[in-house]
Design an enzyme around this catalytic site. Structure first.
Site, PDB file in Angstrom:
ATOM      1  N   ARG A 146       0.858  -1.173   0.000  1.00 55.10           N
ATOM      2  CA  ARG A 146       0.000   0.000   0.000  1.00 55.10           C
ATOM      3  C   ARG A 146       0.900   1.231   0.000  1.00 55.10           C
ATOM      4  O   ARG A 146       2.038   1.176   0.478  1.00 55.10           O
ATOM      5  CB  ARG A 146      -0.894   0.013   1.245  1.00 55.10           C
ATOM      6  N   LYS A 169      -1.815  -2.661   7.987  1.00 52.43           N
ATOM      7  CA  LYS A 169      -2.962  -2.263   8.800  1.00 52.43           C
ATOM      8  C   LYS A 169      -3.007  -3.079  10.090  1.00 52.43           C
ATOM      9  O   LYS A 169      -2.590  -4.234  10.129  1.00 52.43           O
ATOM     10  CB  LYS A 169      -4.251  -2.464   8.009  1.00 52.43           C
ATOM     11  N   HIS A 237      -2.697   3.011  -5.830  1.00 56.02           N
ATOM     12  CA  HIS A 237      -3.310   1.793  -5.299  1.00 56.02           C
ATOM     13  C   HIS A 237      -3.608   0.791  -6.414  1.00 56.02           C
ATOM     14  O   HIS A 237      -3.621  -0.425  -6.181  1.00 56.02           O
ATOM     15  CB  HIS A 237      -4.593   2.126  -4.542  1.00 56.02           C
ATOM     16  N   ARG A 240      -0.946  -1.783  -6.788  1.00 57.20           N
ATOM     17  CA  ARG A 240      -1.063  -2.903  -5.844  1.00 57.20           C
ATOM     18  C   ARG A 240      -2.086  -3.919  -6.350  1.00 57.20           C
ATOM     19  O   ARG A 240      -1.865  -5.136  -6.278  1.00 57.20           O
ATOM     20  CB  ARG A 240      -1.457  -2.366  -4.473  1.00 57.20           C
ATOM     21  N   HIS A 263      -3.800  -9.053   3.870  1.00 53.71           N
ATOM     22  CA  HIS A 263      -5.238  -9.002   4.130  1.00 53.71           C
ATOM     23  C   HIS A 263      -5.563  -9.774   5.405  1.00 53.71           C
ATOM     24  O   HIS A 263      -5.028 -10.868   5.632  1.00 53.71           O
ATOM     25  CB  HIS A 263      -6.019  -9.610   2.965  1.00 53.71           C
TER      26      HIS A 263
END
Length: 291
Positions: A146, A169, A237, A240, A263
């Site tokens: 990202r 994240k 993005h 990606r 993810h």
């Protein structure tokens, strides 16, 4: 000194372009000269280049397209040729560059991804900034990062190896492999950077030495995609997304892809099966005689 070599010296000395851009533009100039020598059947100097016609330029680009050049790279080739002609005092014939169909959400092709990264680098004000932008964009496409993950890297990732630890994240850490081209681009930036790259400090710096803002990269990509004729969906993005789609198309399994992308759930990764299916349907419709 040959005209292409003089052009390269001008780009390096006067325009302060990155070594990568200088090599690419010199190669374009050399290809044009070689083509015209065969096309016209004689030596090519500045006076001859001043007589270049639109038909000559179209013939050259047709030759390059026959060699497998995609739309985005063809646009960059035309930009390089225009710059070379201006350098020797010749006016490039008015000619619209190739366009990429807009409005349909599709992954950025490998050709377009590399051309976009190179075009952003070409427009940079300093060689170290050109190297920085190229490294960041290649991380997005070549490693699936990202934009926030890329600009969040610190000097702790140095020295580089075959893989890199990335914090994504929810502070989740993952290991991503580094292609040789991506590693070389980062190392080139590290070599040129005027700022100390301490372990706890940002790896990628802004022009004044602070951490690089994602907005800088997004703005540069918007300008570059307009020059290349790429659609509005060609964003950082999107690189990606293309990384994921191209890996899936080459046989990567969803679990491995989930790990590479960071993810939290497999359902987030499964969207790429739909994207890849849409691409395959396009290929089928365009190629099948009964479609």
């Amino acid at each position: 000194m040959t005209l292409p070599a003089a052009f390269a010296a001008h780009l390096s000395r006067d325009r302060r372009r990155s070594p990568h851009t200088v090599r690419a533009y010199q190669a374009s100039a050399e290809r044009l000269i070689a083509f015209l020598q065969a096309h016209w059947g004689g030596a090519v100097d500045a006076a001859a280049l001043a007589r270049l016609t639109k038909a000559d330029l179209r013939a050259y680009l047709a030759m390059r397209r026959a060699e497998g050049l995609g739309n985005a790279s063809a646009a960059r080739e035309l930009s390089a040729v225009r710059g070379f002609l201006a350098f020797v005092g010749a006016s490039a014939p008015a000619m619209r560059g190739p366009r990429v169909k807009k409005g349909v959400p599709r992954p950025v092709s490998p050709d377009e991804a590399v051309a976009l990264a190179e075009e952003v680098a070409e427009d940079a004000a300093e060689p170290w900034i050109a190297a920085r932008d190229l490294a960041v964009l290649l991380l997005l496409y070549g490693a699936g990062l990202r934009i926030g993950e890329a600009v969040g890297l610190t000097g702790a990732v140095l020295p580089l190896g075959a893989a890199m630890s990335v914090t994504g994240k929810r502070a989740k850490t993952r290991i991503v492999p580094l292609l040789p081209q991506v590693r070389a681009a980062i190392e080139d930036y590290v070599r040129l950077s005027p700022w100390p790259l301490d372990r706890g400090a940002a790896l990628f710096r802004g022009a004044k030495g602070g951490p690089l803002s994602p907005a800088i990269i997004r703005r540069s990509v918007r300008a570059a995609r307009a020059r290349l004729g790429l659609g509005e969906r060609t964003t950082p993005h999107a690189l990606r997304h293309s990384f994921a789609t191209h890996l899936l198309g080459r046989g990567a399994d969803l679990r491995s892809l989930q790990e590479l992308l960071g993810h939290a759930s497999l359902s987030s990764t499964q969207i790429y099966t739909q994207v890849d299916a849409a691409h395959l349907l396009d290929v089928y419709r365009n190629a099948h005689p009964r479609a």
